[in-house]
Design a protein around this motif. Structure first.
Motif, PDB file in Angstrom:
ATOM      1  N   SER A  20       1.931  -2.509  -6.161  1.00  0.00           N
ATOM      2  CA  SER A  20       0.727  -3.174  -5.633  1.00  0.00           C
ATOM      3  C   SER A  20       0.818  -4.679  -5.846  1.00  0.00           C
ATOM      4  O   SER A  20       0.467  -5.460  -4.954  1.00  0.00           O
ATOM      5  CB  SER A  20      -0.529  -2.656  -6.331  1.00  0.00           C
ATOM      6  N   VAL A  21       1.281  -5.080  -7.014  1.00  0.00           N
ATOM      7  CA  VAL A  21       1.427  -6.500  -7.312  1.00  0.00           C
ATOM      8  C   VAL A  21       2.476  -7.121  -6.394  1.00  0.00           C
ATOM      9  O   VAL A  21       2.268  -8.201  -5.829  1.00  0.00           O
ATOM     10  CB  VAL A  21       1.787  -6.712  -8.803  1.00  0.00           C
ATOM     11  N   VAL A  22       3.604  -6.438  -6.214  1.00  0.00           N
ATOM     12  CA  VAL A  22       4.643  -6.947  -5.322  1.00  0.00           C
ATOM     13  C   VAL A  22       4.110  -7.064  -3.898  1.00  0.00           C
ATOM     14  O   VAL A  22       4.372  -8.051  -3.197  1.00  0.00           O
ATOM     15  CB  VAL A  22       5.899  -6.051  -5.369  1.00  0.00           C
ATOM     16  N   ALA A  23       3.346  -6.075  -3.459  1.00  0.00           N
ATOM     17  CA  ALA A  23       2.773  -6.109  -2.112  1.00  0.00           C
ATOM     18  C   ALA A  23       1.811  -7.280  -1.949  1.00  0.00           C
ATOM     19  O   ALA A  23       1.740  -7.892  -0.871  1.00  0.00           O
ATOM     20  CB  ALA A  23       2.054  -4.801  -1.809  1.00  0.00           C
ATOM     21  N   ALA A  24       1.069  -7.615  -2.997  1.00  0.00           N
ATOM     22  CA  ALA A  24       0.138  -8.733  -2.928  1.00  0.00           C
ATOM     23  C   ALA A  24       0.866 -10.078  -2.950  1.00  0.00           C
ATOM     24  O   ALA A  24       0.454 -11.031  -2.283  1.00  0.00           O
ATOM     25  CB  ALA A  24      -0.853  -8.658  -4.081  1.00  0.00           C
ATOM     26  N   VAL A  25       1.953 -10.148  -3.711  1.00  0.00           N
ATOM     27  CA  VAL A  25       2.701 -11.401  -3.844  1.00  0.00           C
ATOM     28  C   VAL A  25       3.575 -11.666  -2.618  1.00  0.00           C
ATOM     29  O   VAL A  25       3.753 -12.811  -2.221  1.00  0.00           O
ATOM     30  CB  VAL A  25       3.553 -11.380  -5.140  1.00  0.00           C
ATOM     31  N   ILE A  36       4.286   2.563  -0.747  1.00  0.00           N
ATOM     32  CA  ILE A  36       4.970   3.102  -1.934  1.00  0.00           C
ATOM     33  C   ILE A  36       4.007   3.145  -3.120  1.00  0.00           C
ATOM     34  O   ILE A  36       3.979   4.125  -3.877  1.00  0.00           O
ATOM     35  CB  ILE A  36       6.220   2.272  -2.269  1.00  0.00           C
ATOM     36  N   ALA A  37       3.200   2.102  -3.282  1.00  0.00           N
ATOM     37  CA  ALA A  37       2.214   2.068  -4.372  1.00  0.00           C
ATOM     38  C   ALA A  37       1.200   3.198  -4.210  1.00  0.00           C
ATOM     39  O   ALA A  37       0.887   3.912  -5.161  1.00  0.00           O
ATOM     40  CB  ALA A  37       1.507   0.714  -4.391  1.00  0.00           C
ATOM     41  N   TRP A  38       0.679   3.348  -2.983  1.00  0.00           N
ATOM     42  CA  TRP A  38      -0.297   4.407  -2.716  1.00  0.00           C
ATOM     43  C   TRP A  38       0.293   5.777  -3.002  1.00  0.00           C
ATOM     44  O   TRP A  38      -0.343   6.630  -3.610  1.00  0.00           O
ATOM     45  CB  TRP A  38      -0.776   4.335  -1.264  1.00  0.00           C
ATOM     46  N   PHE A  39       1.537   6.002  -2.561  1.00  0.00           N
ATOM     47  CA  PHE A  39       2.186   7.295  -2.752  1.00  0.00           C
ATOM     48  C   PHE A  39       2.322   7.634  -4.233  1.00  0.00           C
ATOM     49  O   PHE A  39       2.074   8.776  -4.642  1.00  0.00           O
ATOM     50  CB  PHE A  39       3.557   7.313  -2.067  1.00  0.00           C
ATOM     51  N   ASN A  40       2.697   6.658  -5.055  1.00  0.00           N
ATOM     52  CA  ASN A  40       2.825   6.902  -6.495  1.00  0.00           C
ATOM     53  C   ASN A  40       1.472   7.210  -7.130  1.00  0.00           C
ATOM     54  O   ASN A  40       1.381   8.084  -7.994  1.00  0.00           O
ATOM     55  CB  ASN A  40       3.492   5.714  -7.178  1.00  0.00           C
ATOM     56  N   ALA A  41       0.430   6.513  -6.711  1.00  0.00           N
ATOM     57  CA  ALA A  41      -0.907   6.801  -7.238  1.00  0.00           C
ATOM     58  C   ALA A  41      -1.361   8.199  -6.829  1.00  0.00           C
ATOM     59  O   ALA A  41      -1.951   8.938  -7.625  1.00  0.00           O
ATOM     60  CB  ALA A  41      -1.900   5.753  -6.755  1.00  0.00           C
ATOM     61  N   TRP A  42      -1.069   8.573  -5.594  1.00  0.00           N
ATOM     62  CA  TRP A  42      -1.446   9.883  -5.077  1.00  0.00           C
ATOM     63  C   TRP A  42      -0.704  10.998  -5.819  1.00  0.00           C
ATOM     64  O   TRP A  42      -1.302  12.009  -6.182  1.00  0.00           O
ATOM     65  CB  TRP A  42      -1.165   9.930  -3.570  1.00  0.00           C
ATOM     66  N   ILE A  43       0.596  10.802  -6.039  1.00  0.00           N
ATOM     67  CA  ILE A  43       1.382  11.797  -6.777  1.00  0.00           C
ATOM     68  C   ILE A  43       0.830  11.971  -8.194  1.00  0.00           C
ATOM     69  O   ILE A  43       0.730  13.089  -8.698  1.00  0.00           O
ATOM     70  CB  ILE A  43       2.876  11.397  -6.816  1.00  0.00           C
ATOM     71  N   ALA A  44       0.448  10.862  -8.829  1.00  0.00           N
ATOM     72  CA  ALA A  44      -0.131  10.954 -10.177  1.00  0.00           C
ATOM     73  C   ALA A  44      -1.430  11.749 -10.151  1.00  0.00           C
ATOM     74  O   ALA A  44      -1.656  12.613 -11.007  1.00  0.00           O
ATOM     75  CB  ALA A  44      -0.379   9.558 -10.741  1.00  0.00           C
ATOM     76  N   ALA A  45      -2.284  11.481  -9.162  1.00  0.00           N
ATOM     77  CA  ALA A  45      -3.567  12.198  -9.070  1.00  0.00           C
ATOM     78  C   ALA A  45      -3.347  13.690  -8.838  1.00  0.00           C
ATOM     79  O   ALA A  45      -4.006  14.532  -9.476  1.00  0.00           O
ATOM     80  CB  ALA A  45      -4.423  11.605  -7.957  1.00  0.00           C
ATOM     81  N   ILE A  46      -2.446  14.025  -7.938  1.00  0.00           N
ATOM     82  CA  ILE A  46      -2.174  15.440  -7.666  1.00  0.00           C
ATOM     83  C   ILE A  46      -1.592  16.115  -8.904  1.00  0.00           C
ATOM     84  O   ILE A  46      -1.974  17.236  -9.258  1.00  0.00           O
ATOM     85  CB  ILE A  46      -1.198  15.583  -6.464  1.00  0.00           C
TER      86      ILE A  46
END
Length: 89
Positions: A20-25, A36-46
């Motif tokens: 997320s930080v890399v995407a913002a920078v 990629i950031a969203w996918f990792n957050a989603w995998i953690a939630a699942i």
């Protein structure tokens, strides 16, 4: 067993935050890193769902406070990144 089980979702949350930080920078590469950031957050939630063989069940059995904190963080990060990088819910 709970301490070992939290390692996977924690790694996904660290990766989600980092990307997320890399995407913002780097806005020109933002969409790719955002997904990629969203996918990792989603995998953690699942993975934190307290059911069956998921890590969430092991963590929930071990320490409910740790489970609530990690699940709330992963759910908030997933929703936030969905809104920011994927254009809404």
């Amino acid at each position: 067993m709970g301490k070992t089980a939290i390692a996977g979702p924690a790694t996904n949350l660290v990766l989600a935050t980092s990307f997320s930080v890399v995407a913002a920078v780097l806005p020109s590469y933002g969409p790719g890193f955002g997904v990629i950031a969203w996918f990792n957050a989603w995998i953690a939630a699942i993975n934190l769902i307290p059911f069956g063989i998921f890590d969430g069940m092991k963590i929930f059995t071990w320490n409910k406070k740790v489970w609530v904190l990690s699940f709330a963080l992963s759910a908030a990060l997933t929703v936030g990144l969905t809104i920011i990088f994927l254009g809404g819910l």
